[in-house]
Design a protein around this motif. Structure first.
Motif, mmCIF file in Angstrom:
data_model
loop_
_atom_site.group_PDB
_atom_site.id
_atom_site.type_symbol
_atom_site.label_atom_id
_atom_site.label_comp_id
_atom_site.label_asym_id
_atom_site.label_seq_id
_atom_site.Cartn_x
_atom_site.Cartn_y
_atom_site.Cartn_z
ATOM 1 N N THR A 141 16.815 13.352 -3.551
ATOM 2 C CA THR A 141 16.196 14.616 -4.047
ATOM 3 C C THR A 141 17.137 16.183 -3.679
ATOM 4 O O THR A 141 17.968 16.832 -4.181
ATOM 5 N N ASP A 176 25.720 11.066 -7.676
ATOM 6 C CA ASP A 176 24.120 12.094 -7.670
ATOM 7 C C ASP A 176 23.359 11.135 -7.180
ATOM 8 O O ASP A 176 21.977 10.685 -7.258
ATOM 9 N N ASN A 376 28.887 31.468 -11.347
ATOM 10 C CA ASN A 376 28.799 30.592 -10.972
ATOM 11 C C ASN A 376 28.897 29.860 -9.216
ATOM 12 O O ASN A 376 29.092 29.102 -8.905
ATOM 13 N N GLN A 378 26.917 30.986 -6.604
ATOM 14 C CA GLN A 378 25.412 30.802 -5.791
ATOM 15 C C GLN A 378 25.968 30.037 -4.385
ATOM 16 O O GLN A 378 25.303 30.960 -3.265
ATOM 17 N N ASP A 379 26.415 28.644 -4.981
ATOM 18 C CA ASP A 379 27.035 27.908 -3.238
ATOM 19 C C ASP A 379 28.330 28.976 -2.793
ATOM 20 O O ASP A 379 27.925 29.163 -1.167
ATOM 21 N N THR A 473 28.830 23.268 -8.352
ATOM 22 C CA THR A 473 27.500 24.161 -8.750
ATOM 23 C C THR A 473 26.992 22.804 -9.768
ATOM 24 O O THR A 473 26.546 21.499 -9.274
ATOM 25 N N ARG A 474 25.914 23.311 -10.661
ATOM 26 C CA ARG A 474 24.522 22.531 -10.863
ATOM 27 C C ARG A 474 25.359 21.233 -11.913
ATOM 28 O O ARG A 474 25.084 20.093 -11.753
ATOM 29 N N THR A 475 26.282 21.865 -12.302
ATOM 30 C CA THR A 475 27.542 20.570 -13.355
ATOM 31 C C THR A 475 28.548 20.315 -12.505
ATOM 32 O O THR A 475 29.646 19.473 -13.363
#
Length: 527
Positions: A141, A176, A376, A378-379, A473-475
């Motif tokens: 994870t 992933d 978008n 955050q990172d 991003t998460r996507t």
């Protein structure tokens, strides 16, 4: 693990390990491991062997090397290794320990074979062509030890291409799953085939049982989805090798499943299906009188051109093209998504300033960029603009609210005044001006991690397009085309819009970024 004959008559697991050796790790680490249940002769043996004759090395990951190992194990011998993996986090089924991250098991899934739609996980499964497979997966994870691969997507692509030379495992398209361990139980107790009767639209189902398996009654279920709605559904028992399932005729994609109700098991799924009901043929006469013309050129002569001209093609439709009277209207929807929602999310926004409103709309456009950074970034947030200046960066990237986010700015140093000196000298002067601008800023630089580079000299390549990039991003990677330079946002007509294939644009940015890594390219950096 299973009762023989429910899904298949498995005797062994074929194991394929993709692993990496790192300079600071005593043990190789897991990149991806898959265990496939198979039916083999009872005494079948296959000792661990390397599929790649030479170690795999990547240009951008110094000190890393990769290998692919395969072996065959009887189920009875492999079950203890799976138990150890669950209890202690150690994987040593090959006889050598493979370092794995702290893995989390996720609920089992059923993966159908591909029909009309794509099933991404089939890129790493083995021969999932027939009825489908049940999979069990242990997931890394955090992927902390694999960060170098995720920070450098071209390296992951390079690794994937190298692995595919030896095994059909597409890691780049399924990043992933990197770091995971997966168990595949293909349904081999039967083979199934789904089809359609062209005349009636009925679903056809054909099955053939494994020679060792006594036939048992199953249930077939089928639904048709059209534009997000269920436009057809039916089910019935399947107690013979072939049946017809009446379905309401209509548009959409069908999905059918075979359900073993007493045992609570899926034995087959079709994935999304579509059937050809009409074909458009176009006939065209090749040849005809060409179009010829001459255009004056700079030397006083003429450039001659000759263009072949043919009549318009004659189109003919074979089959029934009118089964759904709303199909053409639906396919040609003027707006695929509501314009207001796109504007609110800044996925698409048009700027058309009226006279005297340019500065107000410029401020609005700058705020839209800040909104996207807040949503978008955050990172990481990267800004790519040939005219980018220190003032532009202050007005955009400096407003990122996330501590230590990876902020990068890339310019072609074209924002300088025309001078009589050479372009290289002008660019150097421009860079000096930007450094002076940053030096004059009074700030505590709290949690700011920003680097500004500019292209100068022969390194890299010139560029024109302007992009706002969010590589993480998460996507996945998300990229917006600005339509104009930051200093011109909102001042003239342009369109801010999210673009497809954001990862490819991020890869291109990073490629150019690497090439501009000399001291003369560095404009400013903090810390």
């Amino acid at each position: 693990m299973h009762r023989a004959g429910l899904l298949g008559f498995y005797t062994h697991f074929e194991v394929t390990e993709v692993f990496a050796s790192l300079p600071d790790h005593a043990q190789p680490i897991n990149i991806f491991t898959i265990l496939v249940a198979e039916e083999r002769l009872t005494d079948a043996q296959e000792q661990p062997r390397y599929l790649n004759p030479e170690r795999i090395v990547l240009r951008s990951l110094k000190g890393w090397s990769f290998g692919i190992k395969r072996y065959l194990k009887p189920i009875a011998e492999l079950v203890p290794s799976l138990d150890d993996l669950c209890s202690s986090g150690i994987w040593h089924a090959s006889g050598h320990s493979l370092s794995v991250a702290k893995l989390v098991s996720i609920p089992a899934q059923f993966v159908p074979a591909e029909n009309a739609g794509s099933v991404p996980i089939n890129r790493v499964l083995k021969n999932n062509f027939w009825s489908g497979s049940h999979i069990f997966e242990w997931v890394d994870t955090t992927k902390t030890r694999l960060k170098a691969l995720f920070d450098d997507p071209p390296a992951l692509q390079e690794l994937s291409e190298a692995v595919r030379k030896y095994v059909p495992i597409g890691l780049a398209g399924l990043s992933d799953r990197v770091g995971n361990i997966l168990v595949q139980l293909p349904v081999t107790v039967l083979k199934s085939k789904f089809g359609e009767m062209r005349e009636t639209g009925e679903l056809t189902v054909d099955i053939a049982w494994h020679p060792k398996a006594p036939p048992r009654t199953l249930r077939v279920l089928c639904e048709t989805e059209d534009d997000g709605a269920i436009s057809g559904f039916n089910s019935r028992n399947l107690d013979q090798p072939q049946i017809l399932l009446p379905m309401q005729d209509g548009e959409g994609l069908r999905r059918a499943v075979l359900w073993d109700e007493p045992n609570g098991l899926l034995l087959a799924a079709s994935g999304e299906m579509s059937f050809i009901r009409s074909i458009e043929l176009a006939m065209q006469i090749v040849g005809g009188e060409p179009r010829v013309f001459s255009v004056p050129n700079a030397t006083g002569g003429f450039d001659n051109y000759r263009v072949g001209v043919s009549p318009r093609p004659v189109k003919n439709i074979v089959g029934d093209a009118s089964s759904n009277p709303v199909r053409e209207w639906r396919q040609s929807r003027i707006y695929r998504e509501e314009a207001s929602r796109l504007r609110q999310s800044r996925a698409f926004k048009q700027y058309l300033p009226q006279s005297g409103q340019q500065q107000a709309l410029h401020e609005e456009a700058i705020e839209d960029v800040r909104f996207l950074i807040r949503q978008n970034g955050q990172d990481a947030t990267w800004l790519w603009d040939p005219y980018l200046s220190a003032d532009d960066i202050i007005r955009t990237l400096f407003h990122c609210p996330y501590a230590d986010a990876d902020l990068r700015a890339l310019s072609d140093a074209q924002g300088f005044e025309a001078e009589q000196s050479s372009t290289s000298t002008s660019k150097t002067r421009f860079i000096e001006q930007q450094r002076a601008f940053f030096t004059g800023i009074k700030s505590n630089w709290s949690s700011l991690r920003l680097e500004f580079r500019a292209r100068i000299g022969m390194a890299g390549w010139s560029f024109h397009d302007r992009f706002l990039l969010f590589p993480v991003t998460r996507t996945g990677a998300q990229v917006w085309s600005l339509g104009t330079s930051v200093n011109g946002l909102g001042k003239q007509h342009h369109i801010l819009q999210r673009v497809e294939d954001g990862q490819l644009i991020c890869d291109a940015f990073e490629d150019l970024w690497r090439q501009l890594d000399q001291p003369e390219h560095l404009v400013w950096k903090k810390p």
